[in-house]
Design an enzyme around this catalytic site. Structure first.
Site, mmCIF file in Angstrom:
data_model
loop_
_atom_site.group_PDB
_atom_site.id
_atom_site.type_symbol
_atom_site.label_atom_id
_atom_site.label_comp_id
_atom_site.label_asym_id
_atom_site.label_seq_id
_atom_site.Cartn_x
_atom_site.Cartn_y
_atom_site.Cartn_z
ATOM 1 N N GLU A 213 -2.511 -15.586 -19.714
ATOM 2 C CA GLU A 213 -1.675 -15.166 -18.437
ATOM 3 C C GLU A 213 -0.252 -15.076 -18.759
ATOM 4 O OE1 GLU A 213 0.088 -15.810 -14.387
ATOM 5 O OE2 GLU A 213 -0.126 -17.223 -16.097
ATOM 6 N N TYR B 83 4.883 -10.042 7.901
ATOM 7 C CA TYR B 83 3.593 -10.170 7.011
ATOM 8 C C TYR B 83 4.176 -9.299 5.630
ATOM 9 C CZ TYR B 83 1.938 -5.218 6.847
ATOM 10 O OH TYR B 83 1.791 -4.076 6.820
ATOM 11 N N TRP C 245 6.797 0.168 10.383
ATOM 12 C CA TRP C 245 6.662 -1.230 10.773
ATOM 13 C C TRP C 245 7.734 -1.945 11.486
ATOM 14 C CZ3 TRP C 245 5.933 1.705 6.199
ATOM 15 C CH2 TRP C 245 5.083 1.228 5.391
ATOM 16 N N GLU D 276 -4.972 -18.111 -13.836
ATOM 17 C CA GLU D 276 -3.434 -18.350 -13.625
ATOM 18 C C GLU D 276 -3.234 -19.772 -14.148
ATOM 19 O OE1 GLU D 276 -0.538 -16.950 -12.064
ATOM 20 O OE2 GLU D 276 -1.716 -16.866 -10.171
ATOM 21 N N HIS E 3 -1.128 -6.741 1.062
ATOM 22 C CA HIS E 3 -1.046 -5.535 0.722
ATOM 23 C C HIS E 3 -2.202 -4.817 0.561
ATOM 24 C CE1 HIS E 3 0.893 -1.971 0.238
ATOM 25 N NE2 HIS E 3 1.001 -1.958 -1.185
ATOM 26 N N CYS F 36 0.041 -0.484 5.482
ATOM 27 C CA CYS F 36 -0.902 -0.330 4.184
ATOM 28 C C CYS F 36 -2.326 0.038 4.353
ATOM 29 C CB CYS F 36 -0.415 -1.522 3.431
ATOM 30 S SG CYS F 36 -1.075 -3.069 4.180
ATOM 31 N N ASP G 8 -1.584 3.482 -5.197
ATOM 32 C CA ASP G 8 -1.149 3.000 -3.752
ATOM 33 C C ASP G 8 -0.308 4.172 -3.012
ATOM 34 O OD1 ASP G 8 -0.188 1.504 -1.687
ATOM 35 O OD2 ASP G 8 0.646 0.056 -2.871
#
Length: 597
Positions: free
Chosen positions: A464, A533, A252, A459, A347, A288, A370
């Site tokens: 939540e 970012y 990065w 949300e 991401h 990513c 991931d």
């Protein structure tokens, strides 16, 4: 005494010992095996099949097979030390009738010296590369003769088989998540979502061999390749090179002069071929979306349904607090060395589909995995598989790495101020700061599908909030939500249009509201900074602070540090309809920005 001459009487000529002259694995792309097993798109001469499903092979013998006196069995071996007890050495007997869920073979055709066998494998078979040997003997106790096939058998996971833990019952989804070799990966910001076409290329020449090479290089015991949970976890570790000489080196820094810029890749094929042909030398460089694209390729190639997923405003929790924490000193100056948590513009990771018999019922289906190296899991840079259902409900105590993914999509952003005695107290929180517009390519089209609802409840809903507070109790700050916090003063930053664009003015307004029935006195601290970012701060452009005094149910607007407007709030705390926010805003020009990634 007389003597008889000539041959003695007998029941017939002695049969020659049975042996195999040749083995035909019937591995043609257009043949029954490859067509029925949905493997006709792969290159290579091996027999490529899926577990839990029958396949056929032909044997040419030195003489016709006699079922009364001849015995025959198949030997399949995989891994460096095949063992029957580990499922890596399989002895397949001949039987009269095939039954499900076991290794066995049956003669289905016999024509002279040739026989065709139908071979059955269980849905729990070890996946990978097998060598085949045919052993023959007779009931007379003669030593067995063996013949090894010149071609190998590749066993893959089987999303078409109901007994396989990767079973996916929708044909359109199988075509998308297993067989589609072209996809879309999303990037940018939630206001400006971009898409790049990615060539997964899981059926290209050499890619299956590269995927099997990655499994071999991982040092995972061959017996572990029966469990997709284990395989996915290993793949997550092996796609990055951080600690195991895996496929891709993350970078990065902005300097890619000794490799390939992450933005230059458009597919996985060249990366995987390069890694395999160099005998496992990590390829430079990835970020990513590259890690995710290669992971999708490998999982689809092995038969595990998978997709690339993009999360906008994605949090990176570094201390397992299940919150995104920002620390300030007594004067409300940021404490840089404590502010290791960050929020990335976007991401990209993966979902893969499987049952989870290792978890309580209800946690199968999509699992987050991931391969981007962010935090270690059990000492290795990897993440997942984490049940998306568990993430949604805040059940972060369920393996693997559910707390980290939960924080990425649904952590609150908590602001802490240092007290005179060195302790910290909360003074502000943002409940909707992370986890927006979670995106993946739609089934059977190039449209973007928003799957935020799979990762989190609506949300701000009670469900939540319960999930957030449930999760936090298992983090390193379990008391975060135990003491009530005054939430009657809110701060909102609004930006016109879709957000900042290169070379154009970005206009924003800061709105402070007092929703209580009492006067409130507070201080507004503002800071404008350049940020990558990934959420890492590069430099501060402007810092400011100003006192704000608000009467009950009063709102306040800021423009360049001047108090430009105080107005009454409507009963629901909204702006009055006649207030022109466009004329009351902070305006600055973005003339040059360098972005990595």
């Amino acid at each position: 005494i007389g003597q008889t001459t000539g041959s003695s009487p007998c029941t017939g000529a002695r049969q020659a010992q049975l042996s195999v002259r040749s083995v035909d694995l019937l591995s043609s792309k257009t043949g029954q095996n490859r067509q029925e097993h949905h493997t006709e798109l792969y290159h290579g001469e091996e027999l490529i099949i899926r577990r839990g499903q029958t396949f056929q092979i032909e044997l040419e013998l030195n003489r016709p097979f006699n079922a009364d006196t001849d015995k025959l069995h198949l030997d399949l071996k995989t891994g460096p030390l095949p063992m029957v007890s580990k499922g890596t050495h399989v002895i397949i007997p001949l039987v009269d009738h095939l039954e499900d869920e076991r290794w066995e073979a049956k003669i289905v055709e016999q024509n002279g010296n040739k026989i065709k066998l139908s071979v059955n494998s269980p849905a729990s078979a070890v996946c990978g590369l097998y060598g085949l040997t045919v052993a023959c003997n007779s009931s007379k106790g003669e030593a067995a003769t063996t013949h090894s096939s010149s071609k190998n058998i590749v066993m893959l996971f089987n999303p078409w088989c109901e007994e396989d833990t990767v079973f996916l019952d929708d044909e359109d989804e199988r075509k998308e998540y297993v067989l589609n070799d072209i996809g879309r990966i999303y990037y940018g910001t939630e206001k400006q979502i971009g898409a790049r076409t990615w060539n997964f290329g899981q059926f290209h020449e050499g890619i299956l061999e590269a995927c099997l090479f990655i499994l071999e290089k991982s040092d995972m015991p061959a017996s572990g390749r029966a469990d997709p949970v284990n395989v996915v976890r290993v793949i997550s570790a092996m796609i990055n090179a951080q600690d195991d000489f895996g496929v891709l080196v993350g970078n990065w820094s902005g300097d890619y002069s000794d490799g390939v810029s992450p933005a230059a890749w458009s597919g996985s094929v060249e990366i995987l071929r390069k890694y395999h042909s160099s005998n496992g030398t990590p390829v430079s460089y990835g970020q990513c979306w590259v890690f995710s694209g290669v992971t999708t390729t490998v999982l689809r190639c092995l038969g595990i349904p998978a997709r690339s997923v993009t999360n906008f405003q994605s949090a990176h929790d570094t201390d397992v607090s299940l919150t995104t924490d920002v620390y300030f000193d007594e004067e409300l100056e940021p404490i840089d060395y404590l502010n290791s948590d960050s929020v990335w513009n976007f991401h990209v990771w993966n979902d893969c589909w499987m049952a989870r018999p290792d978890l309580p019922p209800g946690h199968g289906g999509w699992q987050a995995v991931d391969a981007t190296p962010q935090e270690t899991s059990q000492g290795t840079f990897r993440c997942g598989p984490a049940s998306v259902n568990a993430i949604r409900s805040g059940q972060v105590y369920l393996k693997h790495d559910t707390p980290f993914v939960f924080a990425e999509v649904n952590s609150d952003k908590i602001y802490w101020q240092r007290n005179l005695d060195g302790t910290f107290s909360q003074f502000h929180s943002e409940k909707k700061a992370v986890g927006h517009c979670i995106s993946t390519k739609a089934v059977s089209s190039d449209e973007r599908a928003d799957i935020t609802h799979l990762y989190k409840q609506q949300e701000g809903s009670e469900e939540e909030r319960i999930a957030v507070e449930t999760a936090s109790r298992y983090g390193s700050k379990p008391d975060t939500y135990s003491s009530p916090m005054a939430e009657d003063v809110s701060v909102e930053v609004k930006m016109e249009g879709e957000g900042p664009r290169m070379g154009a003015d970005a206009k924003l307004s800061i709105l402070v509201k007092n929703l209580s029935s009492q006067p409130r006195r507070t201080t507004l601290h503002s800071q404008v900074a350049v940020m990558y970012y990934t959420g890492v701060l590069k430099g501060t452009i402007k810092k400011d602070q100003m006192p704000v005094e608000l009467l009950p149910n009063e709102g306040w607007l800021s423009f360049k540090g001047y108090r430009l407007g105080v107005f009454p709030l409507t009963p629901k705390g909204q702006n009055p309809v006649n207030l022109d926010l466009k004329s009351l805003c902070i305006s600055f020009s973005v003339t040059q920005v360098t972005i990595t990634g």
